[in-house]
Motif scaffolding. Sequence first.
Motif, PDB file in Angstrom:
ATOM      1  N   THR A 109      15.350 -11.691  14.038  1.00  0.00           N
ATOM      2  CA  THR A 109      15.823 -10.367  13.171  1.00  0.00           C
ATOM      3  C   THR A 109      14.432 -10.425  11.834  1.00  0.00           C
ATOM      4  N   ALA A 110      15.429 -11.908  11.056  1.00  0.00           N
ATOM      5  CA  ALA A 110      14.614 -12.299   9.966  1.00  0.00           C
ATOM      6  C   ALA A 110      13.247 -12.814  10.272  1.00  0.00           C
ATOM      7  N   HIS A 111      13.134 -13.643  10.737  1.00  0.00           N
ATOM      8  CA  HIS A 111      12.345 -14.320  11.183  1.00  0.00           C
ATOM      9  C   HIS A 111      10.771 -13.087  11.230  1.00  0.00           C
ATOM     10  N   ALA A 112      10.747 -12.747  11.992  1.00  0.00           N
ATOM     11  CA  ALA A 112      10.968 -10.997  12.206  1.00  0.00           C
ATOM     12  C   ALA A 112       9.886 -10.403  10.445  1.00  0.00           C
ATOM     13  N   ALA A 117       6.542  -9.909   5.898  1.00  0.00           N
ATOM     14  CA  ALA A 117       5.680 -10.517   4.275  1.00  0.00           C
ATOM     15  C   ALA A 117       4.686 -11.870   4.486  1.00  0.00           C
ATOM     16  N   ASN A 118       5.241 -12.464   5.233  1.00  0.00           N
ATOM     17  CA  ASN A 118       3.805 -13.038   4.906  1.00  0.00           C
ATOM     18  C   ASN A 118       2.562 -13.300   5.657  1.00  0.00           C
ATOM     19  N   THR A 119       2.444 -12.031   6.609  1.00  0.00           N
ATOM     20  CA  THR A 119       0.598 -11.336   6.292  1.00  0.00           C
ATOM     21  C   THR A 119       0.729 -10.093   5.563  1.00  0.00           C
ATOM     22  N   GLU A 120       1.571  -9.930   4.077  1.00  0.00           N
ATOM     23  CA  GLU A 120       1.564  -9.033   3.568  1.00  0.00           C
ATOM     24  C   GLU A 120       1.763  -7.784   3.924  1.00  0.00           C
ATOM     25  N   GLN A 121       2.092  -7.324   4.739  1.00  0.00           N
ATOM     26  CA  GLN A 121       2.637  -5.648   5.355  1.00  0.00           C
ATOM     27  C   GLN A 121       3.428  -5.459   4.935  1.00  0.00           C
ATOM     28  N   LEU A 122       4.430  -6.131   4.538  1.00  0.00           N
ATOM     29  CA  LEU A 122       5.774  -5.234   2.904  1.00  0.00           C
ATOM     30  C   LEU A 122       5.865  -6.846   2.419  1.00  0.00           C
ATOM     31  N   ASP A 123       6.862  -6.721   1.355  1.00  0.00           N
ATOM     32  CA  ASP A 123       7.077  -7.866   0.398  1.00  0.00           C
ATOM     33  C   ASP A 123       8.824  -7.170   0.074  1.00  0.00           C
ATOM     34  N   LEU A 124       9.331  -8.507   0.225  1.00  0.00           N
ATOM     35  CA  LEU A 124      10.730  -8.899   0.935  1.00  0.00           C
ATOM     36  C   LEU A 124      11.445  -7.862  -0.792  1.00  0.00           C
ATOM     37  N   ASP A 125      10.724  -8.733  -1.870  1.00  0.00           N
ATOM     38  CA  ASP A 125      11.080  -7.647  -3.160  1.00  0.00           C
ATOM     39  C   ASP A 125      11.701  -6.378  -3.431  1.00  0.00           C
ATOM     40  N   SER A 126      10.776  -5.662  -2.124  1.00  0.00           N
ATOM     41  CA  SER A 126      10.449  -4.227  -2.652  1.00  0.00           C
ATOM     42  C   SER A 126      11.707  -4.101  -2.088  1.00  0.00           C
ATOM     43  N   GLN A 127      12.193  -2.902  -2.840  1.00  0.00           N
ATOM     44  CA  GLN A 127      13.695  -1.206  -2.294  1.00  0.00           C
ATOM     45  C   GLN A 127      13.443  -0.775  -1.168  1.00  0.00           C
ATOM     46  N   ASP A 142      26.411   5.316  -4.839  1.00  0.00           N
ATOM     47  CA  ASP A 142      26.366   4.765  -5.383  1.00  0.00           C
ATOM     48  C   ASP A 142      24.919   3.768  -6.378  1.00  0.00           C
ATOM     49  N   PRO A 143      24.715   4.560  -7.054  1.00  0.00           N
ATOM     50  CA  PRO A 143      23.242   4.097  -8.308  1.00  0.00           C
ATOM     51  C   PRO A 143      22.885   2.330  -8.192  1.00  0.00           C
ATOM     52  N   LYS A 144      23.726   1.684  -7.746  1.00  0.00           N
ATOM     53  CA  LYS A 144      23.349   0.799  -7.900  1.00  0.00           C
ATOM     54  C   LYS A 144      22.518   0.264  -6.574  1.00  0.00           C
ATOM     55  N   LEU A 145      22.888   1.713  -5.137  1.00  0.00           N
ATOM     56  CA  LEU A 145      22.177   1.321  -3.938  1.00  0.00           C
ATOM     57  C   LEU A 145      20.621   1.171  -4.143  1.00  0.00           C
ATOM     58  N   LYS A 146      20.036   1.895  -5.687  1.00  0.00           N
ATOM     59  CA  LYS A 146      18.363   2.443  -5.464  1.00  0.00           C
ATOM     60  C   LYS A 146      17.634   0.548  -5.714  1.00  0.00           C
ATOM     61  N   ALA A 147      18.921  -0.541  -6.213  1.00  0.00           N
ATOM     62  CA  ALA A 147      18.140  -2.161  -6.707  1.00  0.00           C
ATOM     63  C   ALA A 147      18.311  -2.928  -5.440  1.00  0.00           C
ATOM     64  N   VAL A 148      18.687  -2.293  -4.038  1.00  0.00           N
ATOM     65  CA  VAL A 148      18.687  -3.281  -3.620  1.00  0.00           C
ATOM     66  C   VAL A 148      17.600  -3.897  -2.554  1.00  0.00           C
ATOM     67  N   THR A 149      17.579  -5.243  -2.449  1.00  0.00           N
ATOM     68  CA  THR A 149      16.030  -5.622  -2.205  1.00  0.00           C
ATOM     69  C   THR A 149      16.723  -6.112  -0.717  1.00  0.00           C
ATOM     70  N   LEU A 150      14.639  -5.841   0.173  1.00  0.00           N
ATOM     71  CA  LEU A 150      14.980  -6.737   1.369  1.00  0.00           C
ATOM     72  C   LEU A 150      15.160  -7.853   1.351  1.00  0.00           C
ATOM     73  N   ALA A 151      15.305  -8.896   0.078  1.00  0.00           N
ATOM     74  CA  ALA A 151      16.002 -10.216   0.552  1.00  0.00           C
ATOM     75  C   ALA A 151      16.724 -10.258   0.034  1.00  0.00           C
ATOM     76  N   LEU A 153      19.066  -7.731   1.894  1.00  0.00           N
ATOM     77  CA  LEU A 153      19.624  -7.429   2.853  1.00  0.00           C
ATOM     78  C   LEU A 153      19.812  -8.780   4.125  1.00  0.00           C
ATOM     79  N   LEU A 154      18.247  -9.496   3.675  1.00  0.00           N
ATOM     80  CA  LEU A 154      18.010 -10.670   4.719  1.00  0.00           C
ATOM     81  C   LEU A 154      19.612 -11.909   4.265  1.00  0.00           C
ATOM     82  N   ASN A 155      19.618 -11.866   3.078  1.00  0.00           N
ATOM     83  CA  ASN A 155      20.973 -12.765   2.556  1.00  0.00           C
ATOM     84  C   ASN A 155      21.644 -12.271   2.554  1.00  0.00           C
TER      85      ASN A 155
END
Length: 384
Positions: A109-112, A117-127, A142-151, A153-155
Motif C-alpha cells: 500500500t505504501a509503495h502504491a 506521488a512520484n507520477t504527480e497523481q497525488l501529493d504526500l503533503d496534501s491534507q 478534533d480540529p487537529k484532523l484538518k492538518a493530517v497529511t498523507l505522509a 498516515l504513511l509513517n
Amino acid sequence: MIKRLVLYPTILVGLVLFVHFWLTQPLFWKSIPYRLQAYKLAFTQVKCDPGAPAGLADLLKYQALPNFSLTGQVVYINRSGKRFSCSVVAEDDGAVARYRLASMTKAVTAHAILSLANTEQLDLDSQLLSYFPEVDPGKLRDPKLKAVTLAELLNHSSGFGGPYGSDNMVKQGETPWCPHDFSRLESIRLAGVPGTNHVYSNVAYCLLGEVLARVTGVPYRDYIRSHYLDGTSLEFVDGGYLPDEPAYDFRNERRFEASYVDWLDFQALSPAAGLIGRPSEFADMVWEHLHGDAAQMLSAPLVPGCGKDLIERCYSMNFELVLDESSKVATGIQQGYLPGASSLLAITEKGEVLVWVSAGAPWLFDYKRQLNFAVQSFLASSSS
C-alpha cells in the motif's frame, strides 16, 4: 544433626520456590513439551536451498521454532535478485504453501501511494480531508484532523490509533468505521499532534487505501491486483482457511481463537493486512517493485527526535527504522500479525529483501523485538 539442620530448610525453601514458580509462571511449564519438539525440529527438519547464506536457517531454528510455532519459512533476496529460502513444517502439518501475510501488506500500500506521488497523481503533503469532501471540517470533534497529511498516515504519525478507539478494526462485534462510514471522521479524536510522534495505526492504511481508490478511480483490491499481483498466486484473504495454509497455532493467543475468521472484516483490513500467499512469491514481488525505490522508502522525513533516543520507534513510510550507531538507516522492518500468524518484512537501501513467516503468535511479546535484532544482524552480515 548439623546436616539435617541444613538439608531440611534447603528442601523446604526449594519446594516453596518450585510451587511459587509453578503458580506464577504457568506458560513456562506448558511450553516445555513444545520446546522439546521445537529443538528436535530445529536440528532435523529445517531445510534450506543450496547456497543459502550462513545464518538464514538460524532465523527459524532460534527464532521461529522456540518462540512462535513449529511451522515457518524465511526467504532472502540479495541485492542482485538471487533468492534463497529455508523452511520447516510441523510433523502433523500437511503440505503448506500459503500464509496470511498480515501487515506486510502495508509495504505494498505504501509503495502504491509513493508511486502515485512520484507520477504527480497525488501529493504526500496534501491534507487527508481534501480527499473526503463528504466530511464537514466545521463539525470535527478534533480540529487537529484538518492538518493530517498523507505522509503522516504513511509513517504512523497522524495520531490515528492510540487510546481513543479510532483504530478498532479487529474488535469482535464492532463494525470498523473505515471503509464503511467516512462521516465518522468528524467524531474522531487523535492521539497527539500530527507529525510529532508515532502511534501505529491500521486505520491510517485503510484510509490510504480509500485515497488510492479515489485518486485512480479503481477499487483498492483491483488496483493492487493489476499493478502488483498480476502473474502471481498472491491474493486477498476473505476469511476461512484454505487447504494449503498451515494449521495455525493458537496456544500463545490471549485474545483470539481460530474462529476469528468468522467475524473479522477482512475487506476492511485489505490495505493494512489483507494479503495471503507463498512467502517466496511475496518476496519476489516486493523485490521487483520496491528494491529500486528502497532508498526513497527508507529516507522519508522523520518526526522530530527520531534517531536521538527521544522517540523509541521511528518510521519511514510503513517501515520501522533500524538505525546504526551514527543514526544512519541500516534496515527497514515491517512486522505483521494476525491471530495465529506472525510475519516480518525487511528491506535495506541496497535493495535486499527478507520475508519471515511463522504459523503462530510469540510466547512473549519481547520475542518480536528479539526477532528484529536477529534479522538486523543477519542482514548486516550478509551485506558486508
